[in-house]
Design an enzyme around this catalytic site. Sequence first.
Site, PDB file in Angstrom:
ATOM      1  N   GLU A 197       0.807  -1.069   0.107  1.00 22.63           N
ATOM      2  CA  GLU A 197      -0.140  -0.150   0.103  1.00 22.63           C
ATOM      3  C   GLU A 197       0.898   1.066  -0.029  1.00 22.63           C
ATOM      4  O   GLU A 197       1.625   1.304   0.873  1.00 22.63           O
ATOM      5  CB  GLU A 197      -0.800  -0.046   1.407  1.00 22.63           C
ATOM      6  CG  GLU A 197      -1.740   1.288   1.376  1.00 22.63           C
ATOM      7  CD  GLU A 197      -2.697   0.992   2.666  1.00 22.63           C
ATOM      8  OE1 GLU A 197      -3.351   0.033   2.731  1.00 22.63           O
ATOM      9  OE2 GLU A 197      -2.919   2.042   3.213  1.00 22.63           O
ATOM     10  N   ALA A 213      -9.778  10.923   2.973  1.00 14.91           N
ATOM     11  CA  ALA A 213     -11.032  11.112   3.012  1.00 14.91           C
ATOM     12  C   ALA A 213     -11.442  12.293   2.751  1.00 14.91           C
ATOM     13  O   ALA A 213     -10.727  13.505   3.213  1.00 14.91           O
ATOM     14  CB  ALA A 213     -11.181  10.761   4.672  1.00 14.91           C
ATOM     15  N   HIS A 247      -7.923   2.792  -3.471  1.00 14.63           N
ATOM     16  CA  HIS A 247      -8.924   2.927  -2.029  1.00 14.63           C
ATOM     17  C   HIS A 247      -9.823   4.126  -2.424  1.00 14.63           C
ATOM     18  O   HIS A 247      -9.626   5.044  -3.112  1.00 14.63           O
ATOM     19  CB  HIS A 247      -7.940   3.445  -0.845  1.00 14.63           C
ATOM     20  CG  HIS A 247      -6.941   2.414  -0.368  1.00 14.63           C
ATOM     21  ND1 HIS A 247      -6.764   2.424   0.971  1.00 14.63           N
ATOM     22  CD2 HIS A 247      -6.314   1.419  -0.905  1.00 14.63           C
ATOM     23  CE1 HIS A 247      -5.615   1.409   1.098  1.00 14.63           C
ATOM     24  NE2 HIS A 247      -5.519   0.859  -0.141  1.00 14.63           N
ATOM     25  N   ASP A 260     -12.535   8.306   7.861  1.00 17.39           N
ATOM     26  CA  ASP A 260     -12.375   8.988   9.125  1.00 17.39           C
ATOM     27  C   ASP A 260     -13.492  10.316   9.046  1.00 17.39           C
ATOM     28  O   ASP A 260     -13.544  10.838   7.970  1.00 17.39           O
ATOM     29  CB  ASP A 260     -11.112   9.507   9.900  1.00 17.39           C
ATOM     30  CG  ASP A 260     -10.544   8.333  10.078  1.00 17.39           C
ATOM     31  OD1 ASP A 260     -10.902   7.312  10.592  1.00 17.39           O
ATOM     32  OD2 ASP A 260      -9.132   8.440  10.097  1.00 17.39           O
ATOM     33  N   ALA A 267     -19.591   2.303   5.475  1.00 16.93           N
ATOM     34  CA  ALA A 267     -18.976   1.623   4.204  1.00 16.93           C
ATOM     35  C   ALA A 267     -19.930   0.324   3.589  1.00 16.93           C
ATOM     36  O   ALA A 267     -19.490   0.102   2.329  1.00 16.93           O
ATOM     37  CB  ALA A 267     -17.626   0.916   4.616  1.00 16.93           C
ATOM     38  N   TYR A 302     -10.862  -4.452  11.716  1.00 17.70           N
ATOM     39  CA  TYR A 302     -10.331  -4.053  12.900  1.00 17.70           C
ATOM     40  C   TYR A 302     -10.139  -5.326  14.084  1.00 17.70           C
ATOM     41  O   TYR A 302     -10.947  -5.404  14.875  1.00 17.70           O
ATOM     42  CB  TYR A 302     -11.070  -2.758  13.438  1.00 17.70           C
ATOM     43  CG  TYR A 302     -11.265  -1.764  12.390  1.00 17.70           C
ATOM     44  CD1 TYR A 302     -10.144  -0.798  12.378  1.00 17.70           C
ATOM     45  CD2 TYR A 302     -12.280  -1.905  11.436  1.00 17.70           C
ATOM     46  CE1 TYR A 302     -10.413   0.090  11.234  1.00 17.70           C
ATOM     47  CE2 TYR A 302     -12.360  -0.933  10.370  1.00 17.70           C
ATOM     48  CZ  TYR A 302     -11.320   0.090  10.344  1.00 17.70           C
ATOM     49  OH  TYR A 302     -11.603   0.913   9.478  1.00 17.70           O
ATOM     50  N   HIS A 349     -12.780  -1.344  15.659  1.00 17.90           N
ATOM     51  CA  HIS A 349     -12.786   0.344  15.412  1.00 17.90           C
ATOM     52  C   HIS A 349     -12.787   1.373  16.528  1.00 17.90           C
ATOM     53  O   HIS A 349     -13.695   0.995  17.465  1.00 17.90           O
ATOM     54  CB  HIS A 349     -13.862   0.650  14.185  1.00 17.90           C
ATOM     55  CG  HIS A 349     -13.854   2.075  13.575  1.00 17.90           C
ATOM     56  ND1 HIS A 349     -14.533   3.065  13.926  1.00 17.90           N
ATOM     57  CD2 HIS A 349     -13.033   2.343  12.519  1.00 17.90           C
ATOM     58  CE1 HIS A 349     -14.266   4.055  13.353  1.00 17.90           C
ATOM     59  NE2 HIS A 349     -13.264   3.530  12.386  1.00 17.90           N
ATOM     60  N   GLN A 380      -6.812  -3.568   9.845  1.00 18.57           N
ATOM     61  CA  GLN A 380      -5.737  -2.426  10.459  1.00 18.57           C
ATOM     62  C   GLN A 380      -4.464  -3.160  10.884  1.00 18.57           C
ATOM     63  O   GLN A 380      -4.461  -4.260  11.326  1.00 18.57           O
ATOM     64  CB  GLN A 380      -6.663  -1.802  11.686  1.00 18.57           C
ATOM     65  CG  GLN A 380      -6.286  -0.693  12.202  1.00 18.57           C
ATOM     66  CD  GLN A 380      -5.873   0.329  11.210  1.00 18.57           C
ATOM     67  OE1 GLN A 380      -4.911   0.235  10.565  1.00 18.57           O
ATOM     68  NE2 GLN A 380      -6.944   1.213  11.193  1.00 18.57           N
TER      69      GLN A 380
HETATM   70  P1  FAD Z   1     -17.139   1.486   8.332  1.00 21.58           P
HETATM   71  O1  FAD Z   1     -17.045   0.161   7.977  1.00 21.58           O
HETATM   72  O2  FAD Z   1     -18.171   2.279   7.789  1.00 21.58           O
HETATM   73  O3  FAD Z   1     -17.191   1.548  10.028  1.00 21.58           O
HETATM   74  C1  FAD Z   1     -16.867   2.681  10.665  1.00 21.58           C
HETATM   75  C2  FAD Z   1     -17.641   2.619  12.032  1.00 21.58           C
HETATM   76  O4  FAD Z   1     -19.178   2.431  11.696  1.00 21.58           O
HETATM   77  C3  FAD Z   1     -17.419   1.698  12.828  1.00 21.58           C
HETATM   78  O5  FAD Z   1     -17.000   1.805  14.079  1.00 21.58           O
HETATM   79  C4  FAD Z   1     -18.164   0.527  12.620  1.00 21.58           C
HETATM   80  O6  FAD Z   1     -18.543  -0.582  13.755  1.00 21.58           O
HETATM   81  C5  FAD Z   1     -19.431   1.247  12.449  1.00 21.58           C
HETATM   82  N1  FAD Z   1     -20.456   0.806  11.609  1.00 21.58           N
HETATM   83  C6  FAD Z   1     -20.069   0.440  10.058  1.00 21.58           C
HETATM   84  N2  FAD Z   1     -21.370  -0.014   9.499  1.00 21.58           N
HETATM   85  C7  FAD Z   1     -22.443   0.210  10.525  1.00 21.58           C
HETATM   86  C8  FAD Z   1     -23.602   0.046  10.387  1.00 21.58           C
HETATM   87  N3  FAD Z   1     -24.410  -0.248   9.275  1.00 21.58           N
HETATM   88  N4  FAD Z   1     -24.584   0.748  11.357  1.00 21.58           N
HETATM   89  C9  FAD Z   1     -23.945   0.948  12.681  1.00 21.58           C
HETATM   90  N5  FAD Z   1     -22.553   1.123  12.660  1.00 21.58           N
HETATM   91  C10 FAD Z   1     -21.729   0.775  11.682  1.00 21.58           C
HETATM   92  N6  FAD Z   1      -8.710   6.005   5.484  1.00 21.58           N
HETATM   93  C11 FAD Z   1      -8.639   6.768   4.436  1.00 21.58           C
HETATM   94  O7  FAD Z   1      -9.171   8.043   4.650  1.00 21.58           O
HETATM   95  N7  FAD Z   1      -7.910   6.651   3.202  1.00 21.58           N
HETATM   96  C12 FAD Z   1      -7.658   5.156   2.705  1.00 21.58           C
HETATM   97  O8  FAD Z   1      -7.116   5.225   1.654  1.00 21.58           O
HETATM   98  C13 FAD Z   1      -7.702   4.233   3.823  1.00 21.58           C
HETATM   99  N8  FAD Z   1      -7.246   3.105   3.585  1.00 21.58           N
HETATM  100  C14 FAD Z   1      -7.468   2.127   4.707  1.00 21.58           C
HETATM  101  C15 FAD Z   1      -7.010   0.650   4.453  1.00 21.58           C
HETATM  102  C16 FAD Z   1      -7.202  -0.214   5.403  1.00 21.58           C
HETATM  103  C17 FAD Z   1      -6.690  -1.623   4.909  1.00 21.58           C
HETATM  104  C18 FAD Z   1      -7.918   0.067   6.819  1.00 21.58           C
HETATM  105  C19 FAD Z   1      -8.000  -1.249   7.802  1.00 21.58           C
HETATM  106  C20 FAD Z   1      -8.296   1.305   6.905  1.00 21.58           C
HETATM  107  C21 FAD Z   1      -8.156   2.266   6.061  1.00 21.58           C
HETATM  108  N9  FAD Z   1      -8.348   3.876   6.163  1.00 21.58           N
HETATM  109  C22 FAD Z   1      -8.380   4.766   5.152  1.00 21.58           C
HETATM  110  C23 FAD Z   1      -9.137   4.097   7.564  1.00 21.58           C
HETATM  111  C24 FAD Z   1     -10.569   4.135   7.548  1.00 21.58           C
HETATM  112  O9  FAD Z   1     -11.036   5.077   6.662  1.00 21.58           O
HETATM  113  C25 FAD Z   1     -11.091   4.463   8.814  1.00 21.58           C
HETATM  114  O10 FAD Z   1     -10.518   3.404   9.880  1.00 21.58           O
HETATM  115  C26 FAD Z   1     -12.441   4.951   9.016  1.00 21.58           C
HETATM  116  O11 FAD Z   1     -12.761   5.644  10.285  1.00 21.58           O
HETATM  117  C27 FAD Z   1     -13.605   3.745   8.872  1.00 21.58           C
HETATM  118  O12 FAD Z   1     -13.690   3.135   7.727  1.00 21.58           O
HETATM  119  P2  FAD Z   1     -14.456   1.886   7.376  1.00 21.58           P
HETATM  120  O13 FAD Z   1     -14.313   1.665   5.871  1.00 21.58           O
HETATM  121  O14 FAD Z   1     -13.816   0.879   8.232  1.00 21.58           O
HETATM  122  O15 FAD Z   1     -15.914   2.482   7.943  1.00 21.58           O
END
Ligand code: FAD
Length: 299
Positions: free
Chosen positions: A16, A50, A76, A108, A133, A154, A158, A185
Amino acid sequence: MHLSDVYADRFGLSFEMFPPKTPAGDEALRGELARLAEYDPAFVSCTYGAGGSTRDRTLDWCRELKTDFDQNVTAHFTCVGSAQGDMAEWLDAAKRSGVSNIMALRGDLPQDENAGGPDGAPWEPPPGGFRYANELVAFVRERFPEFGVGVAGYPEKHPECVDPQTDLANLKRKVDAGAHAVFTQLFFDNDHFLRFRDACEDLGIDVPIVPGVMPVTDFARIKRITAMCGSSFPEEFASALEAVKDDKEGQFEVGVDWAVNQCRGLLEEGVPGMHFYVLNKAAATEQILDGMNLAPVPA
Ligand code: FAD
């Protein structure tokens, strides 16, 4: 190569990178990528800022990875703050740039005090935007079925989520929406990963769970990163780094040794691949791969 084929019959190594901010950074990254390409990765992924801060730069780099480095490319993409029309436009451009897979993320939430509604109300997506997501995964699968889709998982939960079980249930929503693989993560204690993998299996998450590996080369920087992403730092590792805190080379060696041991343990546990957070520098990842005997096979 589509993500569902990456882990089918070989160990899936991936790297990455992030789009540098300056032309000098771009030039330096080209040299690092040329070195990493020797390891024949299954794909290289490029991060997305983001809120869209690297909207164009991510696409430029995806194009370059495909055209000049002949890599299989994962882009991404974060949905936070975007409307569906903008997302479709970007995903379409990614398709035209030769991207094979999308790492579908929420991103984020904005931190500034005006990010939510008036009077500090919680953050709200824009009209037609997504809150989580899993909605982005469903959107990509429906509108761009040719893409493979990866999602974030995570092992230590998370940071926003109340408890690990709820976070896992939310991960399952992403897999049920059509994700082909989970990328974790960073973590520094394999027990976190192994417990997470078992819990995923118990929930019926049956796609590859790929550990994210972060080589530590700078103690101060990693403290900032772990504070943000909620990953814990084992006491033993922290004190080994503390002992060499004024010695850059010493930190590099301690970090590489830790990662080599971690990766050997993960290989013994039969992980389908490894996703390296290379932070645009090849040296530590090269030494880790060499230490694991995943060095390039001579032609
Ligand atoms: P989600 O899966 O939406 O989760 C976010 C929070 O909401 C979690 O606490 C989850 O439990 C909760 N949640 C999820 N779905 C629901 C639902 N339907 N109802 C209620 N609660 C829910 N960030 C960047 O800005 N750019 C990048 O390129 C980037 N690349 C990454 C690559 C990897 C491999 C990883 C592990 C992280 C990356 N991140 C990146 C960080 C990521 O964007 C953050 O961790 C962000 O805060 C959460 O994204 P997510 O897609 O996991 O969100």
